[in-house]
Design an enzyme around this catalytic site. Structure first.
Site, PDB file in Angstrom:
ATOM      1  N   TYR A   1      -2.917  -6.895  17.122  1.00 55.99           N
ATOM      2  CA  TYR A   1      -3.006  -5.938  15.736  1.00 55.99           C
ATOM      3  C   TYR A   1      -4.575  -5.220  15.921  1.00 55.99           C
ATOM      4  O   TYR A   1      -4.554  -3.890  15.627  1.00 55.99           O
ATOM      5  CB  TYR A   1      -3.158  -6.701  14.650  1.00 55.99           C
ATOM      6  CG  TYR A   1      -3.407  -5.931  13.257  1.00 55.99           C
ATOM      7  CD1 TYR A   1      -2.293  -5.417  12.518  1.00 55.99           C
ATOM      8  CD2 TYR A   1      -4.636  -6.036  12.717  1.00 55.99           C
ATOM      9  CE1 TYR A   1      -2.200  -4.666  11.567  1.00 55.99           C
ATOM     10  CE2 TYR A   1      -4.669  -5.321  11.253  1.00 55.99           C
ATOM     11  CZ  TYR A   1      -3.574  -4.804  10.896  1.00 55.99           C
ATOM     12  OH  TYR A   1      -3.678  -3.986   9.655  1.00 55.99           O
TER      13      TYR A   1
ATOM     14  N   LYS B   1      -4.824  -1.270  16.236  1.00 54.86           N
ATOM     15  CA  LYS B   1      -5.506  -0.400  15.286  1.00 54.86           C
ATOM     16  C   LYS B   1      -6.810   0.395  15.874  1.00 54.86           C
ATOM     17  O   LYS B   1      -7.202   1.450  15.306  1.00 54.86           O
ATOM     18  CB  LYS B   1      -6.006  -1.344  14.069  1.00 54.86           C
ATOM     19  CG  LYS B   1      -4.821  -1.869  13.149  1.00 54.86           C
ATOM     20  CD  LYS B   1      -3.947  -0.699  12.541  1.00 54.86           C
ATOM     21  CE  LYS B   1      -3.191  -0.872  11.506  1.00 54.86           C
ATOM     22  NZ  LYS B   1      -2.416   0.024  10.861  1.00 54.86           N
TER      23      LYS B   1
ATOM     24  N   LEU C   1       0.680  -1.186  -0.091  1.00 57.68           N
ATOM     25  CA  LEU C   1       0.148  -0.037  -0.094  1.00 57.68           C
ATOM     26  C   LEU C   1       0.602   1.487   0.069  1.00 57.68           C
ATOM     27  O   LEU C   1       0.468   2.062  -0.689  1.00 57.68           O
ATOM     28  CB  LEU C   1      -0.922   0.021   1.123  1.00 57.68           C
ATOM     29  CG  LEU C   1      -2.293  -0.612   1.282  1.00 57.68           C
ATOM     30  CD1 LEU C   1      -2.922  -0.780   2.397  1.00 57.68           C
ATOM     31  CD2 LEU C   1      -3.265  -0.094   0.156  1.00 57.68           C
TER      32      LEU C   1
ATOM     33  N   ASN D   1       1.573   5.052   7.369  1.00 53.26           N
ATOM     34  CA  ASN D   1       1.055   3.548   6.695  1.00 53.26           C
ATOM     35  C   ASN D   1       1.901   2.190   7.271  1.00 53.26           C
ATOM     36  O   ASN D   1       1.231   0.947   7.214  1.00 53.26           O
ATOM     37  CB  ASN D   1       1.380   3.783   5.092  1.00 53.26           C
ATOM     38  CG  ASN D   1       1.198   2.240   4.544  1.00 53.26           C
ATOM     39  OD1 ASN D   1       0.193   1.925   4.032  1.00 53.26           O
ATOM     40  ND2 ASN D   1       2.459   1.653   4.123  1.00 53.26           N
TER      41      ASN D   1
END
Length: 294
Positions: A161, A165, A18, A90
Site C-alpha cells: 500500500y 501510494k 470517503l 478515490n
C-alpha cells in the site's frame, strides 16, 4: 450558487466511505457526479441520496483496473451531462501484511487497484481534454488523486500500500508537469478520515468514532471532501503539482523529496572515504518522519 456549479466529475469508489462523502459534497456544491463503484447497489444508493437532495448524479460500474472498461466512465459523464471537468481517483483496497509474509497476489492487487486504477480513467479523460484543447476549446480540467501518509513516510505492515501510494504522489507530479499545456491541473490528497478501511481495526474504530456530544466530528470524511471540492473548482486553476494532507480541521502541504546541498569532492570518491562523508550528510540533513507503526 456552489463552487462547482456547471462542472462534471467522475468519482471512483464512490459507493461508500470517503468516495460517497466526496460525491455528496461535490453535488451539494453544484457538480454533476458520475458515481463510480463496482458495487452497483451501493452506487445507486449514493445517487438516490444526491437526487433526493436536489443534485445530479448517475451510476457507473466501470472496473477502474480495466483500461478498456474505464473508457465507459468518461463516456457516461459526457453522455449524461455533456462534458467532463474532474476525475477524482478515490477507490482503494487493503491487503495488509508484513513484507516478509506478503504474497505476490497481495502485492499485485494493491498495485492494480491503486496505481493502475489511478491511471486508467485519467488516461481516457486526458485524451478527451487534449482533444478539446487541440480544437481550440478552453479546458479547465482537474485530476485529483488520493495518496496516503503511508505513501509519504511508510507504514509498518503495508509495504504494498505504501509503495502504491508513493507511486501515486510521484504520478501526480508528472501529470502536473506534463498536462498543464492542455489546461489540466493535477494534485493529490492524503486523507485521515473515518472509513471502512481505516476502522477495520478495533482500536482505530474507537479512536475515530463520531463524538456523541455533538462536538466537532474530527474524523468525518466530509472534512476531506470540502478540500477536494475546492481543488475541483475553477478557483483552483493556479494550484497544481501539490500533495495536500487533510485531517479534521487541518490542511497542510506535504513537502516532498528535495536534493540537499551535499558534498562535492570534485573527483571520484573512494569507498574508504564514504563512511565519514555519509555520516556528515546524515548529521546535516533533516530527519525523515518516522514510519507509521515504527
Amino acid at each position: 450558487m456552489g463552487i462547482l456549479d456547471n462542472r462534471v466529475a467522475i468519482i471512483t469508489g464512490a459507493g461508500g466511505g470517503l468516495g460517497a462523502a466526496h460525491a455528496k459534497v461535490f453535488a451539494a456544491e453544484g457538480c454533476a457526479v458520475v458515481v463510480n463503484d463496482i458495487n452497483q447497489a451501493a452506487a445507486q444508493t449514493v445517487v438516490d441520496d444526491i437526487i433526493a437532495a436536489g443534485g445530479k448524479a448517475v451510476v457507473n460500474t466501470s472496473d477502474i483496473t480495466n483500461y478498456d472498461d474505464s473508457l465507459n466512465a468518461v463516456k457516461t459523464a459526457i453522455d449524461s451531462f455533456g462534458d467532463l471537468h474532474i476525475v477524482l481517483n478515490n477507490a482503494g483496497v487493503n491487503r495488509d501484511r508484513m513484507f516478509a509474509s506478503m504474497t505476490e497476489a497481495e502485492w499485485d492487487t494493491i498495485m492494480s487497484v491503486h496505481l493502475k486504477g489511478h491511471f486508467c480513467i485519467s488516461s481516457h479523460a486526458v485524451h478527451y481534454w487534449r482533444g478539446q484543447s487541440k480544437e481550440g476549446v478552453a479546458v479547465d480540467a482537474r485530476i485529483i488523486n488520493t495518496t496516503s501518509g503511508a505513501g509519504l513516510q511508510g507504514s509498518i505492515g503495508q509495504s504494498n500500500y505504501a509503495a502504491a501510494k508513493a507511486g501515486i504522489a510521484a504520478l501526480t507530479l508528472n501529470q502536473a508537469a506534463e498536462l498543464a499545456r492542455y489546461g489540466i491541473t493535477a494534485n493529490c490528497v492524503a486523507p485521515a478520515a473515518r472509513t471502512g478501511m481505516t476502522t477495520a481495526v478495533e482500536a482505530m474504530a474507537t479512536r475515530m468514532a463520531k463524538p456523541e456530544d455533538g462536538s466537532f466530528d474530527y474524523f468525518a470524511p466530509e472534512n476531506v471532501s470540502v478540500l477536494l471540492a475546492f481543488l475541483g473548482s475553477a478557483e483552483s486553476a493556479h494550484v497544481t503539482g501539490r500533495c495536500f494532507e487533510s485531517e479534521g480541521g487541518k490542511i497542510s502541504i506535504a513537502d516532498g523529496w528535495r536534493t540537499t546541498k551535499g558534498l562535492d569532492k570534485g573527483e571520484q570518491w573512494q569507498p574508504s572515504e564514504l563512511k565519514a562523508a555519509v555520516d556528515q550528510l546524515i548529521a546535516e540533513g533533516v530527519p525523515a518522519q518516522p514510519v507509521y507503526g515504527a
